[in-house]
Design a protein around this motif. Structure first.
Motif: not given
Length: 749
Positions: A118-129, A145-147
């Motif tokens: 959604g607007p203002g949401e981000v999806v990161l890689s597991p290693a970056l998290r 918003a998940g990985t």
């Protein structure tokens, strides 16, 4: 001869070889040596296969997620707005920060992202998290918003972020993407996320490292293992030949002796290969995760490496045994080789001085500087083994005199043996000294590639983090910049405006700031504008000015309020090194906190770093790849130390039966411990200590101007491995010699 008779003879010959291997004085040593040679060769060949599998798999994943740009200017149905930026964690490498938003229709998503954030949401890689947890990376760019799934990452450890901004991506800043991967059309180079292509060394370089530091030492160990106990096998071969045996019969005897250790070594290597096919493996020290998915793509290659190692070992053993020429032992005495080693040993200190100090005599800009260094390194490689051999021979003469004076049989035998055979010592330590020099040179050159990063680190260290540059991404309203500056506590803001033509030597660099900010930088606060002559007093200002124009910058100071600074910064937000915040008390500012604030206030956040920190970040891949050189190098040194130990041990055990009567004459077994210490332990320990010191000194001219990866930990690891292997092999040689002494019975010898 019938088929049944031939089959029976084959089994008998294999059994002869198997039984003979158990009974010879060096049979156990050869068994372990062949086992380890097969094991290390299996791992080395599997490593070469793994490198190819990883590079091929990463390239396939990268191609699959590379965007396909839309031909339509305004975009077609089912397209995505796409913009690639970058960010970094403190002291770590860059990663891609991709801003995307649906443009029209059923907008495509990159692989690994299951649904639109959604607007203002981000999806990161597991290693970056995981890596950015301490910096609050989860919320730096928006709500999590998940990985990203494995199919969207070029390797399990990749750092990558997909962000959907609150207000979308501006058309003027972004590209329109109609799909991803070759199946969607012609992929567009330059839009793909990830810095892997720039950071990764070519595949052949990595495979050459595995070949040189694992496979070649394994082959050296194999050659030594094949020749261990050669005198007993030569007598056996002569007997088989006298009884009418053919070359094929002798080959079967050799196979029978080598089959069990080689097969066991291959079986021990197979689980490591199987584990890499079944699950992701984290490689020690490098912290790299080897993807099982990539390995399974080349499962046949990897799975056959233990079998290939087994075939290579058995073939080499048979060929070496068959090629051994039967020569009668002559009665002509052999001269000592000490005289031949005296000259190269005397030249060794001169070669070390040539490599370490010679380049400085030629000047830093001289074309022959590197040639002098290489000549010194090559000369040291040739002469250092001779120097170690001469040192041990001199120590042997001291031992001889001490043994004669005090009636110490073991000391006397060890001294006589060491001083009489310096050539054997030189051959034994050659591999170790060469490996140490090559390892330190590789580490030094790795650091040389990061010289720009080292210089940037020095700049950062000079000013610390009391000054931070801020480069807003994209178009930013002045109100947002002003809001950002107001929410940073205890700071002043300045704006640096380079001339439009940075090659013009008469155009000034303009610095805007309030009176408080200018005073913070030790500058005057003029009513309108004033030029500052000379080099600025404040080191922070000098670092801020560096790189803004060619030659010595001309500085013009202008008093400006916060509103004017914010407006000018917003007008040229993409220009680097324009806006900076200064700590009023000189304390360090928190870069992660500033990045979080920028993401909260500015539409797409900002590039935030201390002066020179971007160059430091660019050098991190060299640091990470240097860990591979250190890991493979230390393993290679361990294998070569084992090879040298086996050489000395087999030479010692070859004369073990001759020492057995001394246990009766001296009334003890200490003669074996002393003799093996000077035959195995002392030369290797001396080679490890002297070789590490000399190798580090030889690398000094290379690493003088850059970041040095020759750390104390690397030197201690190299020396420690050699010492550990030499101590273990000394204990083993002593144990085997004592066992031979216990089994000895007088038979008129």
């Amino acid at each position: 001869m019938g088929g049944a008779d031939r089959s029976t003879l084959t089994r008998q010959l294999l059994a002869v070889g198997r039984n003979a291997g158990r009974r010879t004085e060096a049979g156990g040593v050869r068994f372990i040596a062949l086992l380890l040679a097969t094991l290390v060769l299996s791992v080395g060949l599997a490593g070469i296969a793994a490198v190819h599998a990883v590079y091929a798999g990463k390239e396939e994943r990268r191609a699959a997620r590379t965007p396909v740009a839309s031909d339509a200017k305004d975009g077609a149905a089912g397209s995505t707005r796409w913009l690639v930026n970058s960010d970094s964690l403190e002291g770590e490498r860059r990663f891609s920060l991709v801003f995307l938003s649906p443009h029209a229709g059923d907008a495509p998503l990159p692989p690994g992202v299951d649904r639109w954030p959604g607007p203002g949401e981000v999806v990161l890689s597991p290693a970056l998290r995981a890596a950015g947890a301490s910096e609050g990376i989860d919320r730096r760019y928006g709500r999590p918003a998940g990985t990203i799934g494995a199919s969207g990452l070029d390797e399990p450890t990749e750092w990558l972020a997909y962000v959907r901004p609150r207000d979308g991506v501006a058309p003027a800043e972004s590209d329109i993407v109609s799909g991803f991967g070759p199946s969607a059309g012609t992929i567009t180079t330059g839009l793909e996320p990830g810095f892997g292509r720039q950071d990764d060394k070519p595949e052949f370089m990595f495979q050459a490292a595995v070949l040189g530091m694992l496979v070649l030492p394994a082959l050296a160990l194999l050659f030594v293992a094949a020749r261990t106990g050669a005198h007993a096998r030569d007598r056996r071969t002569a007997l088989v030949t006298a009884l009418g045996g053919r070359r094929s019969d002798r080959a079967l005897v050799s196979l029978g002796e080598a089959a069990r250790p080689a097969l066991l070594g291959a079986l021990l290597g197979a689980p490591a290969v199987a584990a890499s096919l079944l699950r992701d493996l984290r490689i020690p020290y490098t912290d790299y995760v080897l993807s099982a998915a990539y390995m399974r793509g080349y499962g046949w290659w990897a799975g056959l490496t233990p079998l290939a190692a087994l075939v290579v070992v058995l073939t080499a053993v048979v060929l070496v045994d068959l090629a051994r020429r039967q020569t009668a032992a002559g009665t002509r005495p052999h001269g000592a080789r000490g005289a031949r080693l005296a000259l190269p040993a005397a030249l060794c200190p001169l070669m070390v001085l040539l490599a370490a100090l010679g380049p400085d005599l030629a000047g830093r800009d001289s074309a022959v500087r590197m040639l002098i260094s290489w000549a010194g390194v090559a000369g040291t490689v040739i002469t250092l083994p001779a120097a170690v051999a001469v040192l041990t021979a001199a120590a042997g003469r001291v031992l001889t005199r001490r043994g004669q004076k005090h009636g110490l049989a073991g000391t006397l035998v060890a001294g006589r043996r060491t001083s009489t055979h310096p050539g054997a010592t030189a051959r034994m330590v050659t591999g170790i000294t060469i490996a140490l020099i090559v390892l330190m040179q590789a580490a030094a050159w790795q650091g040389l590639f990061g010289s720009q990063s080292a210089e940037a680190q020095q700049r950062t260290d000079r000013v610390g983090r009391s000054l931070i540059t801020v480069g807003a991404r994209g178009t930013v309203p002045p109100e947002a910049v002003r809001d950002f500056l107001e929410r940073v506590p205890d700071t002043d803001a300045v704006l640096l405006v380079p001339p439009a033509d940075r090659t013009a030597f008469d155009k000034p660099v303009i610095l805007h700031g309030s009176c408080e900010a200018l005073a913070n930088l030790r500058l005057p606060c003029p009513a309108t504008a004033a030029r500052v002559d000379g080099v600025p007093d404040d080191p922070r200002l000098r670092e801020l000015l560096q790189g803004t124009m060619l030659g010595k910058p001309i500085l013009e100071v202008r008093r400006s309020d916060a509103h004017d600074i914010a407006a000018q910064a917003a007008a040229a937000a993409e220009e680097p090194l324009r806006l900076a915040v200064l700590s009023r008390g000189g304390k360090a500012l928190s870069v992660p906190a500033l990045k979080q604030l920028a993401s909260d206030v500015l539409p797409r956040g900002a590039q935030i770093a201390a002066p020179g920190e971007d160059e430091v970040t660019a050098g991190v891949p060299n640091r990470d790849q240097g860990r591979w050189s250190a890991l493979l190098g230390v393993i290679g040194i361990a294998v070569l130390a084992l090879t040298a130990s086996l050489t000395g041990m087999s030479e010692f055990l070859r004369h073990g039966r001759a020492l057995a009567p001394l246990s009766v004459l001296t009334g003890g077994l200490s003669v074996f411990r002393t003799s093996s210490a000077w035959s195995v332990l002392a030369p290797l320990a001396l080679a490890g200590l002297v070789g590490s010191v000399v190798a580090s000194r030889l690398a000094a001219p290379v690493s003088a101007g850059g970041e040095s990866y020759i750390s104390p930990e690397l030197r201690w690891s190299a020396m420690g491995v050699v010492l550990l292997v030499s101590v273990l092999m000394w204990q083993w040689a002593t144990t085997v010699a004592v066992r031979q002494a216990h089994a000895w019975r007088p038979r008129g010898d």
